[in-house]
Design an enzyme around this catalytic site. Structure first.
Site, PDB file in Angstrom:
ATOM      1  N   PRO A   1       0.800  -1.238   0.000  1.00 30.59           N
ATOM      2  CA  PRO A   1       0.000   0.000   0.000  1.00 30.59           C
ATOM      3  C   PRO A   1       0.828   1.282   0.000  1.00 30.59           C
ATOM      4  O   PRO A   1       0.284   2.366   0.130  1.00 30.59           O
ATOM      5  CB  PRO A   1      -0.803  -0.119   1.296  1.00 30.59           C
ATOM      6  CG  PRO A   1       0.110  -0.874   2.207  1.00 30.59           C
ATOM      7  CD  PRO A   1       0.844  -1.865   1.343  1.00 30.59           C
TER       8      PRO A   1
ATOM      9  N   CYS B   1       8.844 -10.699   2.737  1.00 27.85           N
ATOM     10  CA  CYS B   1       8.368 -10.875   4.117  1.00 27.85           C
ATOM     11  C   CYS B   1       8.217 -12.361   4.421  1.00 27.85           C
ATOM     12  O   CYS B   1       7.192 -12.801   4.945  1.00 27.85           O
ATOM     13  CB  CYS B   1       7.066 -10.123   4.358  1.00 27.85           C
ATOM     14  SG  CYS B   1       5.709 -10.587   3.263  1.00 27.85           S
TER      15      CYS B   1
END
Length: 452
Positions: free
Chosen positions: A268, A387
Site C-alpha cells: 500500500p 516478508c
C-alpha cells in the site's frame, strides 16, 4: 443471556464468512470486523479475540475436537464445525468465560441456526472436552518434535520441517511462539510534519501508549488506542503504520537528495512514502503495482500524508517498461512471496500456502528481478526484500541473481543497521526472524550496478 448469544452469533457469522469454501483471508478478517465498529470497545475486543484466536489456533483446536468426537472435523457441517471450533477456543484460552456458559451458548446457537437435531452432539462433545481439557493427549515432544510443534503452535507440518532444517529446534520454537504473541502496532513518524518528540507528545495526549523501538529512532510502538481511524494524528498523516522490517528497506536503500526511485511492487505504499520522506521533498518516487485496486491504496496514502515527490502508477513488474530502462538511482523490489514471516498478522497464509506454492513464488521473484534490474542506472542500487523466512525465496535467490547478473555486485548492508542487527548479517544480507528479532520475519539484500 441474549447479549452473549448475540455476540456469539456475530462470531459465527464472521468465521463462516471468512472461512467460506475453505478460503481464509486476513483482509476478509479486517473488513468483516470493521463492520462492527459501532459496538462498544469491550464487545468488539471479545469478538475480535475469539475470531482471530480460533483461526490462529485451528490446527490444535481440530486436533482436540477429533479426540472427543466420533464425527471428525472435516466431515462436519460447516456451521457445526465453526460453532465447535470457536467454543473450544474459549474453553481452552479464555478463562474469564465459564465453561458452562460456553457450552450452553454453543447449543443455543446450533438450535438457532436450524440444527436442533445436533444439539445433543454439540453439548456432548463440548462438555466432554471441558471435563478432560487437562488430559488431552498430545504427541511427545522428544519422540515426535514435528507433530508436537505443529499441533502445539498450529503450524502445518511441512512448514515446521522446512524451518527445522534451516534454523534448528530452539530457534524454530522461538519463531512459533512469536507468531502467537500479541504485538503493539509499529508506526513511522512522518518527519516532514513533525519531530519524533512532537508526535510522541501528540499521541500521548490522544490517550495512546508510546514506546521507542530499539532499531530506529523514528519508529514507535503504540498500544491502548481504540482504532486508528479515531486518532486525529493518523487521519492527518502524522504517522504511517509500518513494521520496522519494512522501514529498514528505506534505510538500506539510503536515498540521496534528488534521487529517482522506482518501487516495483509498492502497495500500500509504506516503503515508497518512507523514501519520499527521506528525500526531503526532492527527487521522485514512482510507486507501482499491478492492479487498479492496489494503486488506489497507494494514492489514498499519498493523499493522507501529503507528499509531493511521489506518484502512483499501474504497471506489471513482470513486463519490461522500456521508458524506465537505466533511469533509476534506486529500484525497490519488495516482491510477492509466501508471507511466512508475517503469519502473526496474516494467519490465513499458513492454511493456504503450500510447499509447491513457495517454489512457484521463488520462480516469480527471479522473473521480476530479471526484468527490473534493467531499470537501475550505472552505479545505482537494487534492494531486494521479502516478508518470508523461506531460504528458497531469500538467500538462494540472491545467489541465483549474482550468478546470472555479472553487471551487479552484492553490497554489504551492515553499515545501515544498528549494532543489535549487524551481527545477524550473513553474506551481506539480513534475515529477520519473528520471536528472535523485534520485528516480523523479513529478508533484505542490496545489489549495486557496477560502473564501467
Amino acid at each position: 443471556m441474549a447479549k452473549m448469544t448475540d455476540d456469539r452469533e456475530l462470531i459465527l457469522g464472521v468465521l463462516l464468512e471468512i472461512t467460506r469454501d475453505g478460503v481464509y483471508s486476513h483482509i476478509a478478517i479486517r473488513n468483516v470486523l470493521e463492520k462492527y465498529q459501532y459496538l462498544d470497545k469491550k464487545e468488539r475486543a471479545f469478538i475480535t479475540r475469539v475470531v482471530e484466536g480460533t483461526l490462529e489456533r485451528m490446527i490444535e483446536i481440530d486436533y482436540i475436537i477429533n479426540q472427543f468426537s466420533n464425527v471428525k472435523v472435516n466431515k462436519m457441517k460447516p456451521v457445526i464445525r465453526t460453532i465447535l471450533r470457536s467454543a473450544v477456543y474459549q474453553l481452552k484460552y479464555m478463562d474469564g468465560v465459564p465453561d458452562s456458559a460456553v457450552c450452553n451458548e454453543a447449543v443455543k446457537l446450533a438450535e438457532k441456526k436450524g440444527f436442533r437435531s445436533l444439539k445433543g452432539f454439540v453439548n456432548g462433545v463440548l462438555r466432554t472436552i471441558a471435563r478432560n481439557m487437562d488430559q488431552i493427549r498430545y504427541p511427545e515432544k522428544e519422540k515426535n518434535p514435528v507433530s508436537w510443534l505443529s499441533i502445539h503452535y498450529s503450524i502445518p507440518e511441512w512448514m515446521v520441517k522446512l524451518w527445522l532444517s534451516e534454523y534448528g529446534a530452539e530457534t524454530v520454537e522461538k519463531m512459533l511462539k512469536g507468531f502467537l504473541e500479541e504485538h503493539p502496532t509499529v508506526i513511522r513518524c512522518n518527519l516532514r510534519k513533525q519531530s519524533e518528540k512532537e508526535l510522541t507528545e501528540r499521541l500521548r495526549k490522544e490517550g495512546v501508549k508510546v514506546e521507542a523501538h530499539p532499531y530506529l529512532s523514528y519508529a514507535k510502538k503504540i498500544s491502548g488506542y481504540d482504532h486508528l481511524g479515531g486518532l486525529e494524528s493518523f487521519r492527518d498523516g502524522a504517522f504511517q503504520v509500518q513494521d520496522i522490517s519494512s522501514m529498514l528497506v528505506a534505510e538500506i536503500a539510503a536515498p540521496h537528495r534528488g534521487d529517482r526511485v522506482i518501487d516495483v511492487c509498492a502497495a500500500p505504499g509504506g516503503k515508497s512514502m518512507h523514501i519520499a520522506d527521506l528525500l526531503d521533498g526532492s527527487g521522485m518516487v514512482a510507486a507501482r503495482d499491478l492492479t487498479e485496486y492496489k494503486v488506489g491504496l497507494i494514492e489514498e496514502n499519498i493523499c493522507r500524508t501529503g507528499f509531493q515527490n511521489i506518484r502512483a502508477e499501474q504497471k506489471d513488474a513482470t513486463v519490461f517498461d522500456k521508458d524506465s530502462e537505466r533511469i533509476a538511482d534506486i529500484v525497490i523490489a519488495d516482491l510477492p512471496c509466501s508471507g511466512l514471516g508475517v503469519l502473526a498478522k496474516k494467519t490465513d497464509l499458513k492454511y493456504k500456502m503450500t510447499k509447491e506454492g513457495t517454489e512457484s513464488l521463488a520462480k516469480l521473484q527471479r522473473e521480476i528481478l530479471g526484468v527490473v534490474k534493467n531499470y537501475v542506472k550505472e552505479g545505482g542500487a537494487l534492494v531486494y526484500s521479502t516478508c518470508t523466512i523461506n531460504p528458497a525465496e531469500n538467500l538462494e535467490n540472491v545467489r541465483w541473481f549474482l550468478d546470472n547478473s555479472p553487471e551487479f555486485e552484492a553490497e554489504d548492508i551492515t553499515p545501515f543497521l544498528c549494532g543489535e542487527l549487524q551481527k545477524d548479517v550473513k553474506e551481506g544480507c539480513l534475515q529477520l526472524l519473528p520471536g528472535v528479532h523485534d520485528s516480523d520475519g523479513f529478508f533484505i539484500a542490496k545489489f549495486r550496478r557496477k560502473r564501467k
